[in-house]
Scaffold this active site. Structure first.
Site, PDB file in Angstrom:
ATOM      1  N   SER A 141      30.817  40.008  34.565  1.00  0.00           N
ATOM      2  CA  SER A 141      31.844  40.983  34.144  1.00  0.00           C
ATOM      3  C   SER A 141      31.373  41.593  32.834  1.00  0.00           C
ATOM      4  CB  SER A 141      33.178  40.263  33.927  1.00  0.00           C
ATOM      5  OG  SER A 141      34.104  41.123  33.291  1.00  0.00           O
ATOM      6  N   TYR A 154      38.345  32.887  30.940  1.00  0.00           N
ATOM      7  CA  TYR A 154      37.600  33.835  31.783  1.00  0.00           C
ATOM      8  C   TYR A 154      36.364  34.363  31.042  1.00  0.00           C
ATOM      9  CZ  TYR A 154      36.725  37.937  34.775  1.00  0.00           C
ATOM     10  OH  TYR A 154      36.149  38.871  35.600  1.00  0.00           O
ATOM     11  N   THR A 156      34.790  33.087  28.611  1.00  0.00           N
ATOM     12  CA  THR A 156      33.815  32.006  28.419  1.00  0.00           C
ATOM     13  C   THR A 156      32.975  31.823  29.684  1.00  0.00           C
ATOM     14  OG1 THR A 156      35.305  30.938  26.858  1.00  0.00           O
ATOM     15  CG2 THR A 156      33.597  29.556  27.840  1.00  0.00           C
TER      16      THR A 156
HETATM   17  N1  LIG Z   1      38.315  43.218  39.933  1.00  0.00           N
HETATM   18  C1  LIG Z   1      37.784  43.477  38.746  1.00  0.00           C
HETATM   19  O1  LIG Z   1      38.205  44.384  38.022  1.00  0.00           O
HETATM   20  C2  LIG Z   1      36.616  42.689  38.262  1.00  0.00           C
HETATM   21  C3  LIG Z   1      35.988  43.076  37.069  1.00  0.00           C
HETATM   22  C4  LIG Z   1      34.902  42.340  36.612  1.00  0.00           C
HETATM   23  C5  LIG Z   1      34.461  41.253  37.331  1.00  0.00           C
HETATM   24  N2  LIG Z   1      35.098  40.899  38.481  1.00  0.00           N
HETATM   25  C6  LIG Z   1      34.592  39.724  39.197  1.00  0.00           C
HETATM   26  O2  LIG Z   1      34.302  40.086  40.539  1.00  0.00           O
HETATM   27  C7  LIG Z   1      34.497  38.951  41.397  1.00  0.00           C
HETATM   28  C8  LIG Z   1      35.393  39.324  42.575  1.00  0.00           C
HETATM   29  O3  LIG Z   1      36.599  39.829  42.053  1.00  0.00           O
HETATM   30  P1  LIG Z   1      37.746  40.490  42.970  1.00  0.00           P
HETATM   31  O4  LIG Z   1      38.404  41.475  42.099  1.00  0.00           O
HETATM   32  O5  LIG Z   1      37.202  40.933  44.270  1.00  0.00           O
HETATM   33  O6  LIG Z   1      38.714  39.214  43.126  1.00  0.00           O
HETATM   34  P2  LIG Z   1      39.688  38.773  44.333  1.00  0.00           P
HETATM   35  O7  LIG Z   1      40.671  37.842  43.715  1.00  0.00           O
HETATM   36  O8  LIG Z   1      40.191  39.952  45.074  1.00  0.00           O
HETATM   37  O9  LIG Z   1      38.718  37.975  45.292  1.00  0.00           O
HETATM   38  C9  LIG Z   1      38.182  36.737  44.916  1.00  0.00           C
HETATM   39  C10 LIG Z   1      37.868  35.944  46.162  1.00  0.00           C
HETATM   40  O10 LIG Z   1      37.407  34.640  45.739  1.00  0.00           O
HETATM   41  C11 LIG Z   1      38.058  33.667  46.555  1.00  0.00           C
HETATM   42  N3  LIG Z   1      38.154  32.395  45.814  1.00  0.00           N
HETATM   43  C12 LIG Z   1      38.932  32.127  44.752  1.00  0.00           C
HETATM   44  N4  LIG Z   1      38.829  30.836  44.413  1.00  0.00           N
HETATM   45  C13 LIG Z   1      37.959  30.267  45.288  1.00  0.00           C
HETATM   46  C14 LIG Z   1      37.452  28.953  45.471  1.00  0.00           C
HETATM   47  N5  LIG Z   1      37.834  27.931  44.689  1.00  0.00           N
HETATM   48  N6  LIG Z   1      36.592  28.729  46.479  1.00  0.00           N
HETATM   49  C15 LIG Z   1      36.217  29.734  47.299  1.00  0.00           C
HETATM   50  N7  LIG Z   1      36.665  30.999  47.194  1.00  0.00           N
HETATM   51  C16 LIG Z   1      37.529  31.262  46.193  1.00  0.00           C
HETATM   52  C17 LIG Z   1      39.426  34.253  46.854  1.00  0.00           C
HETATM   53  O11 LIG Z   1      40.046  33.637  47.975  1.00  0.00           O
HETATM   54  C18 LIG Z   1      39.089  35.720  47.063  1.00  0.00           C
HETATM   55  O12 LIG Z   1      38.772  36.012  48.407  1.00  0.00           O
HETATM   56  C19 LIG Z   1      35.071  37.848  40.521  1.00  0.00           C
HETATM   57  O13 LIG Z   1      34.045  36.969  40.106  1.00  0.00           O
HETATM   58  C20 LIG Z   1      35.612  38.605  39.319  1.00  0.00           C
HETATM   59  O14 LIG Z   1      35.675  37.819  38.158  1.00  0.00           O
HETATM   60  C21 LIG Z   1      36.163  41.590  38.959  1.00  0.00           C
END
Ligand SMILES: NC(=O)c1ccc[n+]([C@@H]2O[C@H](COP(=O)([O-])OP(=O)(O)OC[C@H]3O[C@@H](n4cnc5c(N)ncnc54)[C@H](O)[C@@H]3O)[C@@H](O)[C@H]2O)c1
Length: 258
Positions: A141, A154, A156
């Site tokens: 991120s 987060y 961290t």
């Molecule tokens: N959405 C944003 O704005 C954004 C920005 C920067 C970084 N990110 C990063 O991108 C990645 C995906 O984000 P997203 O927005 O698609 O999130 P999201 O919450 O829509 O999807 C996350 C997925 O991870 C799965 N998950 C959660 N805990 C789990 C576990 N213990 N075991 C297995 N699967 C698990 C969930 O079921 C879900 O399908 C994350 O690492 C997030 O930190 C997102």
């Protein structure tokens, strides 16, 4: 990436992970979708198969070493090789100042966002080393690069994931295994909506004001789309990126420039 390769995408059930699964499938890659949520994975699998490649879903909790171990074993039994690992799954963790963070929330955030990628790499690397080829992409991120107040756990984990990426890339480069991180800015969609809502509540401001601030941080005055992230994952797994490793690449509409 070679057509006919196999990728494991954690958190591939929805959101950015689903877009990554689709982008890799469009390049001819079979996709193992590993997610804790079984329902959402089925829809991703249909979208992957619509690209003419194989999809395989595995319900797994990345916090559990036993789960990760059996996930990788199952993927190898099904496809024989794993060329690509995308550590995408992550949770937002609590929105609170340090002294109000519940210690259990701290542990949970680290368990999913950092321990999960470690477990996955630990289990996938022997097969990648054996075949002298691998492409690992960690979804970090822009919060891995700069502070985000009230999101200490987060931030961290994402800062840690960049250090993990650099160190692991240095360890495994000699095996033609590249390890990179992508640093998304705020990605449009339900997850960021929840984050903005939590931030609005914690700071006593409106959702619109919090979202407007996030947009204004970009020179383009916009959020990122999940397909933007997926496209860079596909690029990093392509032959054009063979000599890119240990990098943390911002896909943030210019929000962060370092
Ligand atoms: N959405 C944003 O704005 C954004 C920005 C920067 C970084 N990110 C990063 O991108 C990645 C995906 O984000 P997203 O927005 O698609 O999130 P999201 O919450 O829509 O999807 C996350 C997925 O991870 C799965 N998950 C959660 N805990 C789990 C576990 N213990 N075991 C297995 N699967 C698990 C969930 O079921 C879900 O399908 C994350 O690492 C997030 O930190 C997102």
């Amino acid at each position: 990436m070679v057509s006919g390769s196999t990728a494991i995408v954690t958190g591939g059930g929805r959101g950015i992970g689903r877009a990554i699964c689709r982008a890799l499938a469009a390049e001819g890659t079979n996709v193992v979708i590993a997610d804790i949520d079984a329902e959402e994975m089925a829809e991703t699998a249909e979208l992957v198969e619509a690209e003419g490649v194989r999809a395989h879903t595995i319900q797994t909790d990345l916090r559990s070493f036993e789960d990760v171990e059996s996930t990788v074993d199952e993927a190898l039994a099904e496809f024989e090789t794993i060329e690509i690992l995308v550590n995408n799954a992550g949770i937002a963790g609590p929105t609170a100042e340090c002294e109000s963070v519940d210690p259990d929330d701290w542990d949970q955030t680290l368990a999913v966002n950092l321990r999960g990628p470690f477990y996955m790499c630990r289990q996938v690397l022997p097969a990648m080393k054996e075949q002298s080829y691998g492409r690992i992409v960690n979804i970090a991120s822009v919060t891995g690069k700069r502070p985000l107040t009230q999101r200490l756990p987060y931030a961290t984990t994402k800062m840690g994931l960049i250090g993990f990426t650099r160190t692991l890339s240095a360890e495994v480069g000699k095996h033609d295994i590249n390890v990179n991180a992508i640093c998304p800015g705020s990605v449009d969609g339900p997850r960021i909506k929840r984050v903005f809502e939590a931030k609005a509540e914690a700071s006593g401001r409106t959702y619109e004001a919090v979202r407007g601030d996030a947009e204004a941080e970009s020179p383009r005055n916009e959020l990122v789309q999940k397909e933007d992230i997926a496209g860079v994952v596909a690029f990093l797994c392509s032959e054009d990126a063979n000599r890119i490793t240990g990098q943390d690449i911002n896909v943030s509409a210019g929000k962060v420039m370092y």
